[in-house]
Design a protein around this motif. Structure first.
Motif, PDB file in Angstrom:
ATOM      1  N   THR A 239     -42.142  13.642 -72.098  1.00 39.24           N
ATOM      2  CA  THR A 239     -42.429  12.659 -71.056  1.00 39.24           C
ATOM      3  C   THR A 239     -41.217  12.514 -70.138  1.00 39.24           C
ATOM      4  OG1 THR A 239     -41.555  10.777 -72.305  1.00 39.24           O
ATOM      5  CG2 THR A 239     -43.887  11.346 -72.662  1.00 39.24           C
ATOM      6  N   LEU A 240     -41.429  11.913 -68.993  1.00 39.84           N
ATOM      7  CA  LEU A 240     -40.337  11.657 -68.054  1.00 39.84           C
ATOM      8  C   LEU A 240     -39.249  10.825 -68.728  1.00 39.84           C
ATOM      9  CD1 LEU A 240     -39.006  11.671 -65.267  1.00 39.84           C
ATOM     10  CD2 LEU A 240     -40.457   9.703 -64.678  1.00 39.84           C
ATOM     11  N   LYS A 241     -39.630   9.782 -69.429  1.00 36.71           N
ATOM     12  CA  LYS A 241     -38.637   8.919 -70.088  1.00 36.71           C
ATOM     13  C   LYS A 241     -37.830   9.691 -71.140  1.00 36.71           C
ATOM     14  CE  LYS A 241     -40.468   4.349 -69.232  1.00 36.71           C
ATOM     15  NZ  LYS A 241     -39.533   4.031 -68.175  1.00 36.71           N
ATOM     16  N   GLU A 242     -38.486  10.566 -71.890  1.00 31.07           N
ATOM     17  CA  GLU A 242     -37.768  11.376 -72.883  1.00 31.07           C
ATOM     18  C   GLU A 242     -36.744  12.268 -72.198  1.00 31.07           C
ATOM     19  OE1 GLU A 242     -41.143  11.933 -76.367  1.00 31.07           O
ATOM     20  OE2 GLU A 242     -41.199  13.269 -74.632  1.00 31.07           O
ATOM     21  N   LEU A 243     -37.153  12.918 -71.108  1.00 26.58           N
ATOM     22  CA  LEU A 243     -36.242  13.800 -70.382  1.00 26.58           C
ATOM     23  C   LEU A 243     -35.063  13.024 -69.802  1.00 26.58           C
ATOM     24  CD1 LEU A 243     -38.839  16.073 -68.585  1.00 26.58           C
ATOM     25  CD2 LEU A 243     -37.333  16.712 -70.476  1.00 26.58           C
ATOM     26  N   GLN A 244     -35.331  11.856 -69.207  1.00 23.23           N
ATOM     27  CA  GLN A 244     -34.255  11.045 -68.631  1.00 23.23           C
ATOM     28  C   GLN A 244     -33.262  10.615 -69.699  1.00 23.23           C
ATOM     29  OE1 GLN A 244     -36.797   8.122 -66.724  1.00 23.23           O
ATOM     30  NE2 GLN A 244     -36.274   8.931 -64.700  1.00 23.23           N
ATOM     31  N   LYS A 245     -33.765  10.279 -70.883  1.00 22.60           N
ATOM     32  CA  LYS A 245     -32.875   9.870 -71.971  1.00 22.60           C
ATOM     33  C   LYS A 245     -31.998  11.043 -72.419  1.00 22.60           C
ATOM     34  CE  LYS A 245     -32.817   7.748 -76.525  1.00 22.60           C
ATOM     35  NZ  LYS A 245     -33.593   7.240 -77.636  1.00 22.60           N
ATOM     36  N   LEU A 246     -32.588  12.235 -72.520  1.00 17.88           N
ATOM     37  CA  LEU A 246     -31.844  13.401 -72.995  1.00 17.88           C
ATOM     38  C   LEU A 246     -30.763  13.849 -72.019  1.00 17.88           C
ATOM     39  CD1 LEU A 246     -34.753  15.470 -74.554  1.00 17.88           C
ATOM     40  CD2 LEU A 246     -32.845  14.409 -75.787  1.00 17.88           C
TER      41      LEU A 246
END
Length: 91
Positions: A21-28
């Motif tokens: 997800t977008l949120k997962e990518l932003q966190k990583l």
């Protein structure tokens, strides 16, 4: 997901089982994302769009992105990088 340190305090995160997800990518990557394609076209690579301002260079990720011959490099990746292959390729 597999994570490997790539030096200078940066990491490469490999995802191949499902699209993140977008949120997962932003966190990583630690912020807003930018997507680049590997030179060979086999992977989507997600980086922090402001990584060059705040992060250390990620030479192993740049090697995956542009190939091993540094004479052909026209740019460099910085910070943590997410590499999406297989079922994780971004649509």
């Amino acid at each position: 997901m597999k994570t490997k340190p790539s030096g200078n305090g940066t990491s490469i995160h490999w995802i191949d089982d499902k699209e993140p997800t977008l949120k997962e990518l932003q966190k990583l990557v630690g912020g807003n994302i930018e997507i680049v394609k590997s030179k060979a076209g086999h992977a989507d690579m997600v980086i922090n769009e402001e990584g060059k301002f705040y992060c250390e260079p990620n030479i192993p990720a740049t090697r995956i992105w542009l190939g091993p011959d540094t004479r052909e490099w026209y740019d460099i990746l910085a910070g943590d990088v997410v590499i999406c292959t297989g079922d994780a390729r971004l649509r």
